[in-house]
Design an enzyme around this catalytic site. Structure first.
Site, PDB file in Angstrom:
ATOM      1  N   ALA A   1       0.878  -1.175   0.000  1.00 32.10           N
ATOM      2  CA  ALA A   1       0.000   0.000   0.000  1.00 32.10           C
ATOM      3  C   ALA A   1       0.913   1.221   0.000  1.00 32.10           C
ATOM      4  O   ALA A   1       2.065   1.143   0.441  1.00 32.10           O
ATOM      5  CB  ALA A   1      -0.869  -0.020   1.241  1.00 32.10           C
TER       6      ALA A   1
ATOM      7  N   GLY B   1       0.369  -4.968   0.796  1.00 31.32           N
ATOM      8  CA  GLY B   1      -0.823  -5.012  -0.056  1.00 31.32           C
ATOM      9  C   GLY B   1      -0.587  -5.719  -1.385  1.00 31.32           C
ATOM     10  O   GLY B   1      -1.532  -6.228  -1.995  1.00 31.32           O
TER      11      GLY B   1
ATOM     12  N   GLU C   1      -0.927  -9.248  -0.578  1.00 33.27           N
ATOM     13  CA  GLU C   1      -2.347  -9.445  -0.260  1.00 33.27           C
ATOM     14  C   GLU C   1      -3.196  -9.502  -1.536  1.00 33.27           C
ATOM     15  O   GLU C   1      -4.138 -10.280  -1.630  1.00 33.27           O
ATOM     16  CB  GLU C   1      -2.822  -8.341   0.690  1.00 33.27           C
ATOM     17  CG  GLU C   1      -2.222  -8.523   2.091  1.00 33.27           C
ATOM     18  CD  GLU C   1      -2.479  -7.347   3.018  1.00 33.27           C
ATOM     19  OE1 GLU C   1      -2.122  -6.214   2.631  1.00 33.27           O
ATOM     20  OE2 GLU C   1      -3.028  -7.561   4.108  1.00 33.27           O
TER      21      GLU C   1
ATOM     22  N   GLU D   1       4.471  -5.252   7.353  1.00 38.30           N
ATOM     23  CA  GLU D   1       3.751  -4.171   8.041  1.00 38.30           C
ATOM     24  C   GLU D   1       4.197  -3.929   9.476  1.00 38.30           C
ATOM     25  O   GLU D   1       4.216  -2.784   9.933  1.00 38.30           O
ATOM     26  CB  GLU D   1       2.231  -4.438   8.016  1.00 38.30           C
ATOM     27  CG  GLU D   1       1.569  -4.200   6.669  1.00 38.30           C
ATOM     28  CD  GLU D   1       1.626  -5.397   5.728  1.00 38.30           C
ATOM     29  OE1 GLU D   1       2.375  -6.357   6.010  1.00 38.30           O
ATOM     30  OE2 GLU D   1       0.925  -5.362   4.709  1.00 38.30           O
TER      31      GLU D   1
END
Ligand code: COA
Length: 260
Positions: free
Chosen positions: A66, A112, A115, A135
């Site tokens: 992200a 992300g 993910e 993260e």
């Protein structure tokens, strides 16, 4: 379809979505997440699209996570909203599409990025790929389904270790863990993905969607996947694809599925 951060191309029944922010290693900013939602939605509703490939532009990254610059100053509420909305419009959305999505992981797939690859229906990777959920090194946790899907794919112990250490694993380790199904060179990655897509597209798209739903239901709280299998199995008997598939077998010819 024109997008700021995505390139879309098609080859036969296969649509290729390329996330195109190479200078930011294809990091998922909110705009890109919204665009991905629109692209997946449109392609899923197009009956000529039999499979969707997702990959990253450039030679370095699939998606490096992200976009950290966007959420670095978020409040508790904004953090929760970011996670909830992202899961809803992209990660859960992709997992529950009726069109198969293959992630072609061509480099870093972090946070992300991993993910998104894990929300896809399966993954292949180039030999330079590196995967991880870093993260906790930023003081946060995976928020786009990573804590759930990584454990489903590689087992709880390995997921715990990967998340706690915030480390990256190689394509080879990912293959050994069952996180990616095949590894190849970077040049051969898309050709291999296309080959798999072509193989998928020769089968009944209706039956494939039904099977994906039954498999996914095993991982949903309060839903009995065996029951889904029974009802989807029965449903197939009422489709034109079933009539064509069984007739073709009995007539010793290849099936030409109408997708209905
Ligand atoms: N969010 C925002 N920008 C990112 C990013 C991310 N997740 N990942 C990379 N970038 C940007 C960098 O800030 C840099 O931008 P700049 O040139 O404007 O400074 C550019 O992409 C290139 O990255 P850089 O770090 O210089 O490349 P590198 O080869 O040295 O390192 C990584 C590659 C992937 C190891 C490193 O970029 C990294 O650790 N990224 C963050 C990974 C992460 O924590 N993801 C989870 C987020 S929740």
């Amino acid at each position: 379809m024109n997008f700021e951060n995505l390139l879309i191309s098609r080859e036969n029944g296969c649509a290729i979505i390329t996330i195109n922010r190479p200078k930011k290693l294809n990091a998922l900013n909110i705009e890109t997440i919204e665009e991905l939602h629109d692209a997946f939605k449109k392609l899923d509703s197009d009956s000529s699209v039999k499979t969707i490939l997702i990959t990253g532009s450039g030679e370095k990254a699939f998606v490096a996570g992200a976009d950290i610059s966007e959420f670095a100053h978020f409040s508790v509420e904004e953090g929760e909203d970011l996670s909830r909305r992202g899961q809803e419009i992209l990660f859960d959305f992709v997992e529950n599409l009726s069109t198969p999505v293959i992630a072609a992981v061509n480099g870093f797939a972090l946070g992300g990025g991993l993910e998104l690859a894990m929300a896809s229906h399966f993954r292949i990777a180039s030999d330079n790929a590196k995967m991880g959920l870093p993260e906790v090194s930023l003081g946060v946790i995976p928020g786009y389904g990573g804590t759930q899907r990584l454990a489903q794919l590689v087992g709880k112990g390995r997921a715990m270790e990967m998340v706690m250490t915030a480390g990256m694993i190689s394509a080879e380790e990912a293959n050994k863990f069952g996180l990616v199904n095949h590894i190849t060179t970077q040049e051969e990655l898309l050709p291999l993905a296309m080959k798999l897509a072509a193989k998928i597209s020769r089968n009944s798209s209706i039956a494939i969607s039904a099977a994906m739903k039954a498999i996914n239901d095993n991982y949903k709280d309060g839903v009995n996947g065996f029951e889904t299998e029974i009802s989807e199995f029965g449903h197939c008997f009422g489709t034109e694809d079933f009539k064509e598939g069984t007739s073709a077998f009995l007539e010793k010819r290849s099936a030409n599925f109408p997708g209905k």
